[in-house]
Design a protein around this motif. Structure first.
Motif, PDB file in Angstrom:
ATOM      1  N   SER A   1       0.809  -1.230   0.000  1.00 51.43           N
ATOM      2  CA  SER A   1       0.000   0.000   0.000  1.00 51.43           C
ATOM      3  C   SER A   1       0.838   1.274   0.000  1.00 51.43           C
ATOM      4  O   SER A   1       0.296   2.363  -0.209  1.00 51.43           O
ATOM      5  CB  SER A   1      -0.948   0.004   1.203  1.00 51.43           C
TER       6      SER A   1
ATOM      7  N   TYR B   1      -2.611   2.255 -12.101  1.00 45.30           N
ATOM      8  CA  TYR B   1      -1.698   3.387 -12.210  1.00 45.30           C
ATOM      9  C   TYR B   1      -2.053   4.187 -13.447  1.00 45.30           C
ATOM     10  O   TYR B   1      -2.128   3.642 -14.555  1.00 45.30           O
ATOM     11  CB  TYR B   1      -0.241   2.928 -12.298  1.00 45.30           C
TER      12      TYR B   1
ATOM     13  N   THR C   1      -4.355   3.902  -7.567  1.00 49.77           N
ATOM     14  CA  THR C   1      -5.592   3.698  -6.813  1.00 49.77           C
ATOM     15  C   THR C   1      -5.752   2.213  -6.528  1.00 49.77           C
ATOM     16  O   THR C   1      -5.336   1.363  -7.309  1.00 49.77           O
ATOM     17  CB  THR C   1      -6.813   4.225  -7.590  1.00 49.77           C
ATOM     18  N   ASP C   2      -6.362   1.918  -5.394  1.00 50.77           N
ATOM     19  CA  ASP C   2      -6.543   0.546  -4.922  1.00 50.77           C
ATOM     20  C   ASP C   2      -7.924   0.047  -5.321  1.00 50.77           C
ATOM     21  O   ASP C   2      -8.938   0.656  -4.987  1.00 50.77           O
ATOM     22  CB  ASP C   2      -6.392   0.532  -3.399  1.00 50.77           C
TER      23      ASP C   2
ATOM     24  N   ILE D   1       0.264   3.490  -3.044  1.00 49.51           N
ATOM     25  CA  ILE D   1      -1.035   4.122  -3.261  1.00 49.51           C
ATOM     26  C   ILE D   1      -0.941   5.632  -3.031  1.00 49.51           C
ATOM     27  O   ILE D   1      -0.318   6.089  -2.086  1.00 49.51           O
ATOM     28  CB  ILE D   1      -2.105   3.518  -2.326  1.00 49.51           C
TER      29      ILE D   1
ATOM     30  N   TYR E   1      -3.986  -2.668  -8.329  1.00 56.38           N
ATOM     31  CA  TYR E   1      -3.698  -1.242  -8.227  1.00 56.38           C
ATOM     32  C   TYR E   1      -3.680  -0.692  -9.648  1.00 56.38           C
ATOM     33  O   TYR E   1      -2.978  -1.213 -10.512  1.00 56.38           O
ATOM     34  CB  TYR E   1      -2.347  -0.982  -7.577  1.00 56.38           C
TER      35      TYR E   1
END
Length: 135
Positions: A4, A42, A34-35, A7, A40
């Motif tokens: 994380s 990008y 963003t998760d 993020i 994720y």
């Protein structure tokens, strides 16, 4: 480092030396991770410029969480390379038809990271240095 740590929003500075065409480019922009559960996303936007050239630029990748890092795919889902979370310095490799991408990652998460790509092929010969700083 944790998965994380990547993020959030990143300030990007990229310098590209196109040895084939003997030109230098600079990109300034923003990247955002963003998760979405185990994925994720990008997304990167910026302004690419040289002495006589200015253009908006963007790219997107999918970073899939693995136990010890990520599997990084292009936005169309095709495989790009793996990246290990446990190694702050590492090299990656990708072949794309006739082009070879040799990358070096220096991870200083959660604050910043650096990526260098040496790209060669029949119509490509450039070095790209990118610095990512967490905003």
């Amino acid at each position: 480092m944790n998965h994380s740590d990547i993020i959030g929003e990143w300030e990007i500075t990229r310098n590209i030396e196109d040895k084939l065409n003997q030109k230098k480019f600079e990109l300034e922009g923003l990247g955002n991770f963003t998760d979405n559960d185990e994925l994720y996303h990008y997304s990167e936007v910026g302004l690419l410029k040289s002495d006589s050239f200015h253009s908006k630029a963007h790219q997107d990748y999918i970073w899939i969480i693995k136990p010890k890092g990520w599997k990084i795919n292009f936005s169309d889902g095709s495989y790009f390379h793996d990246l290990e979370l446990v190694n702050s310095e590492q090299r990656v490799y990708h072949e794309c038809v006739n082009d070879v991408y040799r990358g070096e990652f220096l991870l200083s998460l959660p604050n910043d990271f650096k990526v260098t790509w040496n790209v060669s092929g029949p119509r490509k010969d450039y070095i790209s240095h990118t610095y990512y700083k967490k905003i």
